[in-house]
Structure formats: structure tokens, C-alpha cells
Design an enzyme around this catalytic site. Structure first.
Site, short mmCIF file in Angstrom:
data_model
loop_
_atom_site.label_atom_id
_atom_site.label_comp_id
_atom_site.label_asym_id
_atom_site.label_seq_id
_atom_site.Cartn_x
_atom_site.Cartn_y
_atom_site.Cartn_z
N GLU C 110 0.81 -1.22 0.00
CA GLU C 110 0.00 0.00 0.00
C GLU C 110 0.85 1.28 0.00
O GLU C 110 0.38 2.33 0.45
CB GLU C 110 -0.94 0.00 1.21
CG GLU C 110 -1.99 -1.11 1.12
CD GLU C 110 -3.16 -0.83 2.04
OE1 GLU C 110 -4.27 -0.63 1.53
OE2 GLU C 110 -2.95 -0.80 3.27
N HIS C 129 -0.54 5.68 7.81
CA HIS C 129 -1.71 4.84 7.49
C HIS C 129 -1.88 3.82 8.60
O HIS C 129 -0.95 3.10 8.93
CB HIS C 129 -1.52 4.13 6.15
CG HIS C 129 -2.56 3.07 5.92
ND1 HIS C 129 -3.90 3.33 6.02
CD2 HIS C 129 -2.45 1.75 5.61
CE1 HIS C 129 -4.58 2.20 5.77
NE2 HIS C 129 -3.72 1.24 5.52
N HIS C 131 -4.86 1.02 10.74
CA HIS C 131 -6.18 0.38 10.91
C HIS C 131 -6.62 0.67 12.33
O HIS C 131 -6.82 -0.23 13.15
CB HIS C 131 -6.08 -1.13 10.69
CG HIS C 131 -5.41 -1.53 9.41
ND1 HIS C 131 -4.83 -2.74 9.22
CD2 HIS C 131 -5.26 -0.85 8.25
CE1 HIS C 131 -4.33 -2.80 7.99
NE2 HIS C 131 -4.58 -1.67 7.39
N HIS C 199 -11.66 -0.17 6.31
CA HIS C 199 -10.23 -0.38 6.18
C HIS C 199 -9.42 0.35 7.26
O HIS C 199 -8.71 -0.29 8.02
CB HIS C 199 -9.80 0.07 4.78
CG HIS C 199 -8.34 -0.10 4.47
ND1 HIS C 199 -7.85 0.00 3.19
CD2 HIS C 199 -7.28 -0.35 5.25
CE1 HIS C 199 -6.53 -0.20 3.22
NE2 HIS C 199 -6.17 -0.41 4.45
#
Lengths: 271, 271, 271, 271
Positions: C110, C129, C131, C199
Site C-alpha cells: 500500500e 496509514h 487500521h 479499512h
């Protein structure tokens, strides 16, 4: 939090700091209660410490056991945070809440919770009183505590809420004498657990292991039931019949989790 | 989280890393405040660290005490995360928020929370300001914070919500001057706790122990009340009369939990 | 959980176990990126590890920084759990997501989240980034994430939800190529944070410290907002004007909490 | 809690305390199962311990694997808390739940969960049974468990709730024989997970890693879904098509998180 308590315990053992700033000659450990098997004392210590480690007990709360040879006496720590209790802190009391051999030690104000339940319930061999965080919301709610799974099957027998105000008006909420303790014991009836409005809960059982197991799973159940209620709709609780059967099985396999808890407490001491 | 902070503290002590990357000659510990009993300083340190350990304080927030011999002064750490505060970091301030002997040390922007409350409330001997996670939702809700159990009985006196916007419009939310501090102190009135909209809370008391106890139990109460509300129906809170009586008892037995907290902090340092 | 990760880190350092069972000659640390200041690399390491320690990152997620001298490149770890990232794991990438000097190392699938945001937002110097567990419920809810207190003031600018399905139909939910990354960057617009349906989320900022601070407080805010919503009624969020002012102050005092976090990470390594 | 278990493990290893108070000659570790690769045994140990460390397993629950060369046998620990399982505790069973070489060791009452699923599902190579706290509320709710994000994509295939009462009336809730196990396996059908009303859940997979991954993310998903539901409105879950694609990707990258978990367990042992 748990790590901290572990360290507290370790420090206590290593450096004798148990009563930093508060220790006085008149409130100190006084050695084991004569004539009582060390294994029973150890169960009280293990139960106190593991419930503190799980956050079921905080600085307050207590674990007691009926005296093994004198059913009119019981065993309980001097006034001390449960995470710090050692075998030498256990004292003997009669059913009026009097210490048998006080030697100047401070005693818990709320020992009448224990004395009056032992008086009213000959089957009860151990009592735990906690300000169990999961349970507190149910002590002030109209939603009754009910068993969400087999581990807390004992709740299927019902968990009434006792309100001190009903008989005693506006108080400081504490069970500070025998008269209050008697109404609590009456409200408990033949149940394994009772909730105290705006205060906490009491669990009882045929052994220290059982009372501690129930204190722990009463807390867990309350948290899980709150989540089930929040999902909406009426949750499908264990039936009374399932409760009786599952509780019987739990009492048979209790040593598996009790031994794990003993190891937790041993690890706290070793840390 | 707690373990980390414990290690942070240990590292700080062992390796002098307290100000990694930020330490400058003008912002360093400068030794104890002259003429103040070490026990009081130690209470500030204990309170700062145990509240950080419990997550009531994060990288921000502060604990202060009124100066024991000069009621127009108060004691508070230089600008430093509460988990790192030591006796040598405590500074003395006057009621205008000026440091008595700054020696170049950085001071907390929000010291006016403390100075103006000490000015307005002669009975207050200690102040805690926190961004207490449990409490934040209540600072932006129409649901008032009310006591769910005896440990937080002091909330029965009421816990108003102060909104900086009412007098000062759109700000950065901070109590960055005396004028803002004055409106906060006014809103506090004679209560033990005040909530700050979109910011946090302040607890006060007759001692550092009491203010810290209240900071902790304000957070616990908020979490438990939120759970009670989520169960549905109106919870049965402590009455004002129960609140007064239970709070009086809490103040009497506060040493039991305070000594446990001292041991936690000692364990953090030993780790 | 945190203690475990600390031990993991310590083991990694002491015994070289970082890649137990998975290490291959073609996927190993390869030393520092040439020509980049060690302090910037250290910020990436600190951010990765402290967010893992807080549970904001689990085994997945990543922290990156724009290259300080080549704005068309950025710095990010090889494919590795964030708790294990060291300075020697940082690699250099161009804005097409190609590694400048791969030397056989595995790279994150990613990475296009990062490359396309750096391309679209010249002001952005760092990207995280995650979760983030607190945030996930808001990624699938109609309730927008809004700032409950000053620490998360940056949310007052708005936190849109991007849905990969809108342009790409049913996928495995991952930003696995530049085309997907471009729509994410477009949806981010000029905001500091974007939520990804089913996500996670992405936070950006003018420095690694700022992007990590925002990743942390986005998670905290989400948890607290959920509690505020559950209390019933419409919470009183920070206004846009308050958000701008409070965020500006946060960016000024960010070092106080960053230094605390650096100590946490140092403690993890020392344990 | 995690620290405690780490210490428990360390103590077990260092001082042989694993069975304090319960160890008998007839229930002790008996060395590795002959003819089985150590890596598979290690996966069972790692899975048991990491799920205990995460709180997915408590004192109860178990992880098993189909025998690698005899598909009519499976491997599972003797009756022991999951946090304490070592390679030497693994035993071999046939699909009737009989131990191949019992040597007096205690076996889990609920081994029929495993035996009957291995019988009914040739594709299943591993099974986990847990009293997963996040999941319990969904076992008694009308709200079905659905995937909130890509990590729990496997839930898009559906997670039915099995109720022992449907076929067996009021029981102690346990899968204590093959007949009960058969109805559970039937209800599982071709799904990766099944919920058990008032009891817990079972996850299965093509490997121990996959079944453990699913046990963990079933718990995480349940907690996050409960929060999403509490926000109000209908959450936007992953579609079945997204579930299939994301699960396929998860199975490809599973080693990144599995290796992190192996390090956690190694750290527990080293502590």
C-alpha cells in the site's frame, strides 16, 4: 495497572515497604492465625491479589473464609489494600465482627458484610466484597444482571439489588454495623451474589475458590451483558436449568483456572 | 501503557534522559523549593505520576498545592509531562501566575487555572487539571455527571460544565490568562469539580490527596455512568445527603488508597 | 499488549530475532538511507513504534516522511510490522512507488497511499496509514468524525470517508496501485485526515511528529466521540474557528508529548 | 494481564511450577508426539499462547491441528490453560475423541468440537475454540456478526449462531460428546466461524495460522461492530465479494503478523 501492582507486591516483599507512611506499631502484620491450615490462608491471599490484579478489587474490598474448625468464626485480612495482603495479615473474627486477638491492628469497617452472611448462611464458606467496576452500573439500573454465558451460570439463580436506603435512609452507603449487615444477608437469601445499590457487590460460595471465581465472572458477565444490551433487542440469557447444570460443571473444573491464577500471583511476587 | 511509563521513569532516573532532545540550560530541574516540607512536594509528585499511570493525565495536565505557609503562593511543576515530574521540578508561583524564582524554566501556559482558583477559594489546598478521557464525553453532552457510587460521592454536590466560548468566543480552548481563569473559578463556585467543554476537568480539595482522589474517581465515575446510561432508563444516583456522608467517610479512609498509590509510584521508579 | 511489544523489541535488538522464520537474504535491513539526517529517520522509527505501543497500529500500517532534499521522493520502512522498524529498515521511494535501491527487500503493497498523497499535497511532509481500532466504526457509519476536544482540534477541518468501491467496485479493499491512491488523495483534498471505508485511516501533517500526533488523537477522539454519542443528544463539538486556533497551539507544544513518546520508545528498547 | 501471563510462563519454565497444586503423576507433560514436524507443534503452542496473551482465550479454550500425515487424527494439548501449553503437552486423538497414547493425562472435555469438525470438513486443517469476550454478546443477540473491515473479511461468508438447546434441551452448555459435536459441525457448514449461544465461538482454517488469525479478528471485529452499531444507523459492512477478495489477500500476507506473534510468545518466555 497490573504491572504496577506486581511491582508493588515485589517491593513490599523485598524492601518491607508495605505500609509506607502509614505503618504504626499498632497496625502491622502479626503472623499466621494459629490452628488454621496454611492452604486456606493461601487461598484468601491468592483470591485477594488476583482480584486486585484483574481490577475487580481496587484499594478497597475484601475476601474472607469461614474458620475451618469453628463455624462461628471467620478469617479476613486486617485493614489493607487487597493487592498487599499476605498470610501474616489474616485475622480471626467472631460473628459479631469482633477480632479474636486484635493486637492493635486496624480492621475493616465493613466486616459486618461477612459476619452477618456467615451467620445467616451455614452453607457459605467464603465471602468476597468488591466495588466491581463492571457491576456498578447494574447496581443503579432497572436492568437485572443475568447470565450471558456458561462461565457465569451461577447468575441464573438471580442477583438481587439491595438498597441500604430502604431501611436506613440516607447513609454513607457502608455496611458499618451488624444491623445493616443483617438486612444485606436477608436480601441475599439463598443466592450466590447480591448487588449493593451505589456501592458494589458480594459473592459467596462453598469455598474461597468458588467465591473468588464468582466475583470475577460477575464482573466479566456485567461487562458483556452491557454490550449485549447495547446491541439492541432482548439478549437470550441462560435459562435457570442451564444455569444449575453449567454451574455444577464449573465447580468441577474450577482448579484449572484457579491454578492459573495461583501462578499469576506467584509471578507477581517474583517480579 | 503503564509499563511504558514505568520504564520511562526508570530511564529518566538511571540515565538522565528526562528531557531527550528538548533539554536546554534554561529549562532544567532546579532543586527543591526552599522552606517547603518534602512530604508535600512528594504528594505532588505522587499525584502527578499515579494519575499518569492510570491514564487520567496524558502528556499534559498538572497537579498543584497551595504553599503551606504563604497562602498567596502555590507550588506546581515546571512545564513537563506529569509522568516525569520529580521533586526538583516543583516551582513556586504567586496568584498572578508569576514564578517566584523562574531561573529560565518553562512554565505551564494554563497555570491560571490554579492561580485563580486559589484566589477565589481559600478552602482549596490543591488543584488537579486533567484531560480525563472518561470525562471528556460529559463535557460536550447534555447529560450531567452524577455519582454512581460512594467512591465518587463528592459529585453529589454537582459538577457544572464551564464553556470558555460563553465569555471569550472562539479560542484555542486554553486557560491562557487570568481573565479566563477567573471565569472558570467563578463557574466552579463552591464545588469540588468543574468540567471544561471540549477540554477536560479540574478537581480541588483540602489536600493533594483529596484533589488527586477526586481526579481519579471523577474519571472512573464518568466511565461507569456512561455504561449505566447505555443500559437504558434513569440510573439511581446517590442523593445529595448520601453524597455528603459518603464523601466524609472517604476523606477519613483516604490513606489506605493513597499508600497503595505511593507504592505504585515507588515501583515505577524501581523498575 | 504493550509490554509484549516492548519485549519483542528488546529481543529483536539483543538476539537478532526480528525476522524469526521469515528472514531471507533478499529481505533484510540494509542500513541507513544515504544523505538523510538521522533525526528524521528516528522520527519515523519513534512514530512507528509508539503508535504500535498505543495499539493504533497493529501488525500492519506504516509511517512515512517526504525526503528532506528531494521532494519527489519519500522514506518508508521495508515491509515489516511497525513495532519492529529500525533505522536500518527505512527505504527511499519515488512518487511512482518504486524503491530507489531495493536490494531485494520486500516493500509495502500500500505504498501508493503515500506516493499519491505526496504528489497531490506539496505541503504534506509526513503520512501515517493505520487500521486504527477506534476509527474503524466511523469508517462504516453515517456519523461523521468530529472533534470532541482541543487535542483533536485538527478534525474540525473535516474528516471525509473515502470508499474504494465508488470507483473500483468490489476489491480486496487495499490501495494496491497508483490509480487507487490517486482517488484517495483526491478525496483527502486539503484535509489532515481521511477515513477509508472498511479499512482504516490516513493522517498527514507538516512533520512526522504532526502526522503521528494526529494519528494518535484521531483514534482517541473516535473512542471519546462514540461515548459522547452513546450518552444521547447531540454533542457540542469544537467549532471550525476553535479547531483552527487550538490546532495551531497544539503544533507549538507538540514537543512536550513527542519527547514523552521518545522516552517510551527508548524504554521499550531498554527493557 | 499480559504481563502476568508472561511471568507465569517464565516461572513455569524456570521453576517448573506449571501445575502448582494440581500436578499428579498421571497428568504431566509426556514429550512430543512422535512423527510430527516440530514446526506444526510450535504453531499450536504459539497460537494458544498468543490468544491467551490477547485475552481471546482465558483459562479455558483450545487450539488444535489435523495430523499432517494421518487425516483421521488430530493434535491438541492435554487439559491445561492455553497460556501454559508447551510442545510436550500436545497429544494425539482420533476422530472419536480418543487419545492415541493417553498415559494417564487429563484431556479436554470439549475435544468433540474438534473431532467432529475434522470429520465433517476435510478442508479444515486447524480449529480454535474460545470464550472470546468480544464475541459473547453476539452469541445471545439477534444482531448477526458481520465484517467491519478487511482484516475480518472471512466473516462476509456468514457466521451462524448454533444453539445447543435446539437439539439437546437444557444442558451445561458444553460440547461433551460426539452427538453434540456433530450438530455443531453441521451448523458450521462450510463457514470459517460459528458462534455458540451463551458459550463462545469456533474458528477453522486451512492452517493453524489461519484459524488463530480468524479467532483473533473475530474477537476484534465483534468489539468494533458493537461500537459501530451503537453509533446508530446501519453500518456499511464489507460485501460478500469484498470478503472473498480481501480474505484471499489476508491469507497471502499472514506471515507478517504471525511472525510478530511468534516474537510476542518468545518474549513471554524470555521475560
Amino acid at each position: 495497572m497490573l504491572t504496577r501492582l506486581g511491582l508493588v507486591v515485589a517491593l513490599t516483599v523485598l524492601f518491607g515497604l508495605a505500609e509506607v507512611g502509614a505503618q504504626t506499631p499498632s497496625n502491622a502484620p502479626a503472623g499466621p492465625v494459629p490452628g488454621v491450615d496454611a492452604a486456606l490462608i493461601d487461598d484468601i491471599v491468592t483470591g485477594s491479589r488476583v482480584l486486585a490484579d484483574f481490577g475487580v478489587l481496587d484499594g478497597f474490598g475484601h475476601v474472607s473464609a469461614r474458620h475451618p474448625t469453628n463455624p462461628n468464626h471467620f478469617l479476613m485480612a486486617r485493614s489493607l489494600a487487597p493487592a498487599l495482603v499476605t498470610a501474616d495479615d489474616i485475622m480471626e473474627f467472631d460473628l459479631d465482627g469482633n477480632a479474636v486477638d486484635p493486637r492493635g491492628r486496624s480492621v475493616f469497617l465493613e466486616r459486618f458484610i461477612h459476619s452477618e452472611i456467615y451467620r445467616a448462611r451455614p452453607d457459605v464458606m467464603a465471602v468476597v466484597h468488591a466495588h466491581s467496576p463492571g457491576v456498578i452500573p447494574f447496581t443503579i439500573s432497572q436492568v437485572p444482571l443475568r447470565p450471558v454465558y456458561h462461565n457465569s451460570a451461577f447468575l441464573a439463580a438471580g442477583a438481587p439489588v439491595w438498597d441500604i436506603r430502604q431501611d436506613f435512609g440516607e447513609t454513607d452507603m457502608l455496611v458499618r454495623n451488624a444491623a445493616i449487615g443483617k438486612t444485606l444477608a436477608l436480601a441475599l437469601g439463598d443466592k450466590p451474589v447480591i448487588l449493593m445499590r451505589g456501592h458494589g457487590d458480594v459473592t459467596v460460595g462453598p469455598s474461597v475458590k468458588a467465591a473468588v471465581f464468582r466475583a470475577y465472572y460477575t464482573d466479566v458477565n456485567a461487562r458483556l451483558q452491557a454490550q449485549a444490551v447495547a446491541l439492541g433487542g432482548e439478549p437470550e440469557y441462560l435459562t435457570p436449568g442451564e444455569g444449575v447444570k453449567a454451574d455444577a460443571t464449573n465447580m468441577i473444573v474450577i482448579d484449572r483456572i484457579w491454578n492459573l491464577w495461583k501462578l499469576r500471583v506467584a509471578a507477581l511476587l517474583a517480579k
